[in-house]
Design a protein around this motif. Structure first.
Motif, short mmCIF file in Angstrom:
data_model
loop_
_atom_site.label_atom_id
_atom_site.label_comp_id
_atom_site.label_asym_id
_atom_site.label_seq_id
_atom_site.Cartn_x
_atom_site.Cartn_y
_atom_site.Cartn_z
N GLU A 130 0.89 -0.93 0.41
CA GLU A 130 0.27 0.30 0.19
C GLU A 130 0.90 1.53 0.28
OE1 GLU A 130 -2.28 -0.69 3.46
OE2 GLU A 130 -3.52 -1.35 2.34
N ARG A 131 2.06 1.25 0.54
CA ARG A 131 2.93 2.83 1.01
C ARG A 131 3.27 2.03 -0.58
NH1 ARG A 131 7.58 1.91 5.22
NH2 ARG A 131 5.71 1.30 6.50
N LEU A 132 3.38 2.01 -0.75
CA LEU A 132 4.48 1.90 -2.74
C LEU A 132 3.72 1.85 -3.55
CD1 LEU A 132 6.64 -1.46 -2.70
CD2 LEU A 132 7.30 0.46 -2.58
N TRP A 133 3.05 1.79 -3.38
CA TRP A 133 0.89 2.12 -4.23
C TRP A 133 0.68 3.91 -4.21
CZ3 TRP A 133 -3.88 4.48 -3.83
CH2 TRP A 133 -4.95 4.64 -4.83
N VAL A 134 0.27 4.24 -2.87
CA VAL A 134 0.40 5.49 -2.51
C VAL A 134 1.54 6.21 -3.03
CG1 VAL A 134 0.46 7.22 -0.50
CG2 VAL A 134 -0.92 4.99 -0.35
N GLU A 136 3.55 5.75 -5.84
CA GLU A 136 3.02 5.85 -6.94
C GLU A 136 2.22 6.30 -7.23
OE1 GLU A 136 2.64 2.01 -9.09
OE2 GLU A 136 4.85 0.90 -7.99
N GLN A 137 1.42 6.55 -6.64
CA GLN A 137 0.84 7.55 -7.38
C GLN A 137 0.48 9.15 -7.39
OE1 GLN A 137 -2.86 6.79 -8.81
NE2 GLN A 137 -1.37 4.69 -8.56
N GLY A 138 1.55 9.30 -6.08
CA GLY A 138 1.74 10.92 -5.48
C GLY A 138 2.91 11.08 -6.75
N ILE A 139 3.15 10.09 -7.12
CA ILE A 139 4.30 10.80 -7.72
C ILE A 139 3.74 11.14 -9.36
CG2 ILE A 139 6.47 10.26 -9.67
CD1 ILE A 139 7.28 8.24 -7.27
N LYS A 140 2.39 10.03 -9.48
CA LYS A 140 1.66 10.68 -10.70
C LYS A 140 0.82 11.73 -10.56
CE LYS A 140 2.15 5.70 -12.54
NZ LYS A 140 0.83 4.46 -12.14
N SER A 141 0.60 11.55 -10.07
CA SER A 141 -0.01 13.52 -9.67
C SER A 141 0.78 13.78 -9.88
CB SER A 141 -0.68 12.87 -7.90
OG SER A 141 -1.22 13.99 -8.16
N THR A 142 -0.49 15.43 -10.65
CA THR A 142 0.76 16.51 -10.66
C THR A 142 -0.31 17.74 -9.70
OG1 THR A 142 -1.78 17.34 -11.94
CG2 THR A 142 0.65 16.14 -13.25
N THR A 146 6.57 18.09 -4.31
CA THR A 146 7.36 17.21 -3.65
C THR A 146 6.71 16.41 -2.49
OG1 THR A 146 8.61 19.38 -2.43
CG2 THR A 146 8.93 17.10 -2.21
N ILE A 147 7.52 14.90 -2.80
CA ILE A 147 6.94 13.74 -2.44
C ILE A 147 7.34 12.97 -1.44
CG2 ILE A 147 6.12 11.53 -2.51
CD1 ILE A 147 5.79 13.53 -5.79
N ILE A 148 7.68 12.89 -0.64
CA ILE A 148 8.51 12.79 0.62
C ILE A 148 8.01 11.12 0.91
CG2 ILE A 148 9.95 12.57 2.62
CD1 ILE A 148 9.74 15.35 2.33
N GLY A 149 8.72 9.91 0.81
CA GLY A 149 8.38 8.50 1.39
C GLY A 149 9.09 8.16 2.26
N ARG A 160 13.83 1.07 -9.16
CA ARG A 160 14.03 1.32 -11.04
C ARG A 160 12.40 1.38 -11.08
NH1 ARG A 160 15.46 -3.57 -12.27
NH2 ARG A 160 18.01 -3.13 -11.79
N ARG A 161 11.49 0.97 -10.40
CA ARG A 161 10.16 1.02 -10.91
C ARG A 161 9.94 2.06 -11.16
NH1 ARG A 161 5.68 -1.20 -12.26
NH2 ARG A 161 3.88 0.26 -11.29
N LEU A 162 10.07 2.98 -9.23
CA LEU A 162 10.06 4.49 -8.99
C LEU A 162 10.31 5.36 -9.85
CD1 LEU A 162 10.19 3.96 -5.07
CD2 LEU A 162 7.41 4.54 -6.58
#
Length: 254
Positions: A130-134, A136-142, A146-149, A160-162
């Motif tokens: 779930e953490r990775l899903w959030v 990914e969605q945060g990075i894709k969102s405009t 800034t995204i901090i995980g 690599r995927r991120l």
């Protein structure tokens, strides 16, 4: 019957392989020497610290890339390190996404550094998938500049995927990882180990960057403020309930 003698003339200048100088002139700005500090065509955001900017390829935090910050422990000053770029994010009208921070951020301290807390979104998710899903969605969102995980454990395949996803977004993407991750392979093009220094200072070890390795740490002075976070367990029961309710946003990604 006559036979033609083999030609003994030297090859023409046009057929000779080009020299290194000719190659560099022809492919200017498209060739990078391994012994030089790399540059970047991606948008750059200043870290707010001159010493650090001078050692970062392009002269600042690179957008469209993963940036790994390795921590021996939380609370060394990692948020103050990012505070100039976080302030710039909210000042430009964009939001900040925090994915699974280990503590509840103390917003008064963030405001003290001119970071607009109204533009901070916190996702408290615990399962790795779930953490990775959030993330990914945060990075894709405009919606997020800034995204901090916080990622205690992550594979090279996941980084690599991120990184591939980050290449499509004009955002800063920071991953906080434990100290032990320095021995693990990662697709992040920029990896920095944070070490504690004297009061209000931080030592930064550039473990990976595009360019010549940096043997010595960078020591920077951090902006002063109050504590940045409070442990949930240290709060009264009523405060814990209130804090968790405010920071748990199951529908943060539309």
């Amino acid at each position: 019957m006559s036979m033609l003698a083999p030609s003994t003339s030297a090859p023409s200048a046009s057929s000779a392989p080009p020299s290194l100088l000719q190659i560099e002139a022809r492919f200017k700005n498209r060739i990078w020497r391994g012994d030089a500090l790399g540059s970047s065509t991606d948008p750059i955001i200043s870290s707010g610290f001159d010493k650090l900017d001078k050692e970062l390829p392009g002269g600042g935090w690179p957008t469209r890339n993963l940036i790994e910050l390795l921590l021996p422990a939380e609370g060394l000053g990692e948020i103050r390190l990012l505070s100039p770029s976080l302030e710039q994010t909210t000042r430009s009208g964009r939001n900040i996404l925090l994915v699974s921070p280990p503590y509840i951020p103390y917003m008064h301290a963030w405001e003290h550094l001119d970071i607009d807390s109204r533009r901070i979104v916190i996702a408290r998710v615990y399962k790795p998938a779930e953490r990775l899903w959030v993330l990914e969605q945060g990075i894709k969102s405009t919606a997020f500049g800034t995204i901090i995980g916080w990622l205690p454990e992550v594979s090279q395949q996941t980084t690599r995927r991120l990184q591939i996803i980050a290449r499509t977004a004009a955002s800063l993407v920071f991953l906080f990882r434990p100290l032990s991750a320095q021995f693990e392979p990662s697709a992040a093009p920029l990896r920095i180990l944070l070490g504690s220094g004297q009061r209000h200072t931080l030592s930064l070890y550039l473990l990976k960057r595009r360019g010549v390795p940096l043997a010595l740490p960078i020591r920077i002075s951090l902006p002063w403020t109050r504590s940045f976070s409070s442990s949930v367990a240290s709060l009264p029961a009523s405060a814990r309930h209130h804090a968790v309710d405010r920071s748990s946003l199951p529908d943060i990604i539309a």
